[in-house]
Write a protein that holds these residues in place. Structure first.
Motif, PDB file in Angstrom:
ATOM      1  N   ALA A   1     -43.620   7.900  48.092  1.00 13.19           N
ATOM      2  CA  ALA A   1     -42.211   7.542  48.116  1.00 13.19           C
ATOM      3  C   ALA A   1     -41.403   8.555  47.304  1.00 13.19           C
ATOM      4  CB  ALA A   1     -42.033   6.138  47.547  1.00 13.19           C
ATOM      5  N   PRO A   2     -40.097   8.669  47.571  1.00 18.04           N
ATOM      6  CA  PRO A   2     -39.258   9.607  46.812  1.00 18.04           C
ATOM      7  C   PRO A   2     -39.362   9.398  45.308  1.00 18.04           C
ATOM      8  CG  PRO A   2     -38.059   8.758  48.699  1.00 18.04           C
ATOM      9  CD  PRO A   2     -39.348   7.991  48.637  1.00 18.04           C
ATOM     10  N   GLY A   3     -39.417  10.499  44.580  1.00 15.02           N
ATOM     11  CA  GLY A   3     -39.487  10.443  43.122  1.00 15.02           C
ATOM     12  C   GLY A   3     -40.889  10.371  42.567  1.00 15.02           C
ATOM     13  N   THR A   4     -41.886  10.204  43.421  1.00 12.85           N
ATOM     14  CA  THR A   4     -43.274  10.145  42.956  1.00 12.85           C
ATOM     15  C   THR A   4     -43.804  11.561  42.753  1.00 12.85           C
ATOM     16  OG1 THR A   4     -43.615   8.128  44.265  1.00 12.85           O
ATOM     17  CG2 THR A   4     -45.586   9.263  43.468  1.00 12.85           C
ATOM     18  N   VAL A   5     -44.418  11.792  41.616  1.00 15.88           N
ATOM     19  CA  VAL A   5     -44.940  13.124  41.289  1.00 15.88           C
ATOM     20  C   VAL A   5     -46.435  13.169  41.599  1.00 15.88           C
ATOM     21  CG1 VAL A   5     -45.279  14.843  39.476  1.00 15.88           C
ATOM     22  CG2 VAL A   5     -43.204  13.440  39.501  1.00 15.88           C
ATOM     23  N   MET A   6     -46.808  14.104  42.461  1.00 12.61           N
ATOM     24  CA  MET A   6     -48.213  14.325  42.796  1.00 12.61           C
ATOM     25  C   MET A   6     -48.479  15.821  42.817  1.00 12.61           C
ATOM     26  SD  MET A   6     -48.896  11.551  45.867  1.00 12.61           S
ATOM     27  CE  MET A   6     -50.654  11.920  45.901  1.00 12.61           C
ATOM     28  N   GLU A   7     -49.653  16.216  42.349  1.00 18.03           N
ATOM     29  CA  GLU A   7     -49.992  17.631  42.258  1.00 18.03           C
ATOM     30  C   GLU A   7     -50.842  18.115  43.431  1.00 18.03           C
ATOM     31  OE1 GLU A   7     -48.676  19.491  40.010  1.00 18.03           O
ATOM     32  OE2 GLU A   7     -47.766  17.850  38.871  1.00 18.03           O
ATOM     33  N   GLN A   8     -51.555  17.198  44.047  1.00 12.73           N
ATOM     34  CA  GLN A   8     -52.521  17.557  45.078  1.00 12.73           C
ATOM     35  C   GLN A   8     -51.831  18.075  46.339  1.00 12.73           C
ATOM     36  OE1 GLN A   8     -54.793  14.181  46.316  1.00 12.73           O
ATOM     37  NE2 GLN A   8     -55.999  15.293  47.824  1.00 12.73           N
ATOM     38  N   SER A   9     -52.444  19.028  47.002  1.00 11.68           N
ATOM     39  CA  SER A   9     -51.988  19.503  48.305  1.00 11.68           C
ATOM     40  C   SER A   9     -53.154  19.422  49.284  1.00 11.68           C
ATOM     41  CB  SER A   9     -51.461  20.939  48.219  1.00 11.68           C
ATOM     42  OG  SER A   9     -52.487  21.816  47.819  1.00 11.68           O
TER      43      SER A   9
ATOM     44  N   VAL B   1     -52.489  25.534  57.613  1.00 10.16           N
ATOM     45  CA  VAL B   1     -51.396  25.621  56.651  1.00 10.16           C
ATOM     46  C   VAL B   1     -51.653  24.615  55.530  1.00 10.16           C
ATOM     47  CG1 VAL B   1     -49.724  26.353  58.397  1.00 10.16           C
ATOM     48  CG2 VAL B   1     -49.949  23.924  57.825  1.00 10.16           C
ATOM     49  N   SER B   2     -51.025  24.868  54.397  1.00 10.80           N
ATOM     50  CA  SER B   2     -51.149  23.980  53.251  1.00 10.80           C
ATOM     51  C   SER B   2     -49.870  23.166  53.095  1.00 10.80           C
ATOM     52  CB  SER B   2     -51.425  24.790  51.980  1.00 10.80           C
ATOM     53  OG  SER B   2     -51.514  23.937  50.851  1.00 10.80           O
ATOM     54  N   LEU B   3     -50.023  21.862  52.942  1.00 10.32           N
ATOM     55  CA  LEU B   3     -48.880  20.971  52.734  1.00 10.32           C
ATOM     56  C   LEU B   3     -48.932  20.402  51.327  1.00 10.32           C
ATOM     57  CD1 LEU B   3     -48.513  18.714  55.916  1.00 10.32           C
ATOM     58  CD2 LEU B   3     -46.973  20.511  55.161  1.00 10.32           C
ATOM     59  N   ASP B   4     -47.772  20.365  50.660  1.00  8.38           N
ATOM     60  CA  ASP B   4     -47.750  19.736  49.339  1.00  8.38           C
ATOM     61  C   ASP B   4     -46.996  18.410  49.418  1.00  8.38           C
ATOM     62  OD1 ASP B   4     -44.864  20.077  48.720  1.00  8.38           O
ATOM     63  OD2 ASP B   4     -45.357  22.203  48.703  1.00  8.38           O
ATOM     64  N   PRO B   5     -47.137  17.539  48.423  1.00  5.17           N
ATOM     65  CA  PRO B   5     -46.554  16.190  48.484  1.00  5.17           C
ATOM     66  C   PRO B   5     -45.039  16.171  48.652  1.00  5.17           C
ATOM     67  CG  PRO B   5     -48.209  16.307  46.750  1.00  5.17           C
ATOM     68  CD  PRO B   5     -48.009  17.713  47.245  1.00  5.17           C
ATOM     69  N   THR B   6     -44.330  17.148  48.091  1.00  7.52           N
ATOM     70  CA  THR B   6     -42.866  17.141  48.222  1.00  7.52           C
ATOM     71  C   THR B   6     -42.447  17.342  49.679  1.00  7.52           C
ATOM     72  OG1 THR B   6     -42.808  19.511  47.688  1.00  7.52           O
ATOM     73  CG2 THR B   6     -42.491  17.958  45.875  1.00  7.52           C
ATOM     74  N   GLU B   7     -43.212  18.112  50.423  1.00  8.37           N
ATOM     75  CA  GLU B   7     -42.901  18.309  51.840  1.00  8.37           C
ATOM     76  C   GLU B   7     -43.097  17.010  52.616  1.00  8.37           C
ATOM     77  OE1 GLU B   7     -43.885  22.622  53.401  1.00  8.37           O
ATOM     78  OE2 GLU B   7     -45.573  21.880  52.210  1.00  8.37           O
ATOM     79  N   VAL B   8     -44.153  16.287  52.305  1.00  7.96           N
ATOM     80  CA  VAL B   8     -44.405  15.021  52.993  1.00  7.96           C
ATOM     81  C   VAL B   8     -43.325  14.001  52.624  1.00  7.96           C
ATOM     82  CG1 VAL B   8     -46.064  13.162  53.362  1.00  7.96           C
ATOM     83  CG2 VAL B   8     -46.868  15.504  53.049  1.00  7.96           C
TER      84      VAL B   8
END
Length: 335
Positions: free
Chosen positions: A216-224, A240-247
């Motif tokens: 959800a918006p505002g959640t901080v995650m480091e994993q890609s 391609v590599s996706l990070d949590p902010t893109e999702v």
């Protein structure tokens, strides 16, 4: 013998679950059907069928017979439930013959849609069939005191839809349904990857991305995560590599619509029940409740406490299994 012949059925968009009061959860697999059109033969259901998605020749169809919580393909849905009953009967033995069935249906299901559920259960050998609305079943499965004169707010985040309801005295006081659920989040991810990376990925890949790094918006995650697909410009395979902010960016619009639907239900709450909501908060059920950070985000947006049910994905199935004992009057009214 009597108790074990009472079964709860949660025939959902993405999963089908069967619950017995004596044996617990008997069946919990994807609501997928693989059918060979050339041989006119059912090949597989559940997890085996899901593993075939996108990997079969043209004459083998792999489908989900339900869409947005209601039956879209009657014949395939009937074949699915017949196999579920057949596989589960081994665990219950003779007690399974001609069972009494409590089946969950969407709150806003029409009489025609309810009739389809009824006919399928009858075809599968059910002796007596009773319906219970999914929000009520979810609340029972989450151990909420639905029979008491207090406000119980339950939000069922399913695969095909979201239902937010206020329940008091065993009945639904207010309810909003939204045809946005886990499947829409998967579609959002697929569209984002297609637009930003010119990459075509499948539904199962998108679902795995959502499970691993969706938040959800505002959640901080480091994993890609690294995903593989086909470049629709060149036709070559690439990763391609996706990070949590893109999702988060991909799914935020759908999540905002879900939050607005919940807010609309809370605005319909009678004044006498509003104090209960402030004290007791909102309970999340369904697979969508497992999205990283959704509990904290909704609490911030709605300004009320938000909790996730102990077994959110199984709450409706558990609720249907408990329903005959917990709310007989409500079930009789639903028929």
């Amino acid at each position: 013998m009597f108790a074990s012949s009472q079964l709860g059925v949660d025939l959902g968009t993405m999963n089908v679950r069967l619950f017995s009061q004596t044996k617990g959860l008997l069946f919990d697999e994807p609501a997928t059907v693989a059918y060979n059109r050339q041989a006119d033969k059912l090949m597989a259901i559940g997890q085996k069928a899901k593993q075939m998605i996108g990997k079969t020749p043209p004459h083998v169809e792999v489908t989900y017979p339900l869409r947005n919580g209601v039956i879209a393909d009657f014949d395939r849905a009937k074949a699915l439930l017949q196999q579920v009953f057949k596989q589960s009967s081994k665990q219950l033995g003779l007690a399974f013959k001609k069972p009494d069935v409590v089946m969950s249906v969407p709150f806003h299901a029409t009489s025609v849609e309810r009739r389809s559920f009824y006919e399928i259960a009858k075809h599968c050998g059910a002796k007596h069939i009773q319906f219970i609305e999914e929000p009520v079943a979810a609340a029972i499965g989450a151990d909420l005191p639905v029979g008491e004169p207090v406000a119980n707010v339950v939000v069922h985040l399913g695969a095909g839809k979201t239902e937010a309801a206020i329940i008091s005295f065993g009945g639904v006081v207010a309810c909003r349904s939204l045809r946005i659920g886990g499947n829409q989040l998967d579609e959002d991810i697929m569209q984002y990857v297609r637009q930003h990376y010119s990459l075509l990925i499948g539904e199962q890949t998108a679902e795995q991305v959502k499970i691993e790094i969706g938040s959800a918006p505002g959640t901080v995650m480091e994993q890609s995560v690294t995903i593989h697909g086909r470049d629709f410009v060149t036709g070559f395979l690439k990763a391609v590599s996706l990070d949590p902010t893109e999702v988060q960016t991909a799914i935020k619009e759908s999540l905002w619509q879900i939050a607005e639907a919940i807010r609309a239900v809370l605005e319909e709450c009678p004044a006498e029940l509003s104090g209960d909501i402030i004290d007791r908060g909102v309970v999340l059920t369904g697979g969508g409740a497992l999205l990283h950070g959704i509990e904290q985000w909704l609490s911030t947006e709605l300004h009320v406490p938000v909790h996730v049910a102990p077994n959110p994905a199984e709450a409706v199935a558990i609720g249907t299994g408990k329903a005959l004992r917990a709310m007989p009057k409500r079930l009789d009214a639903a028929l």
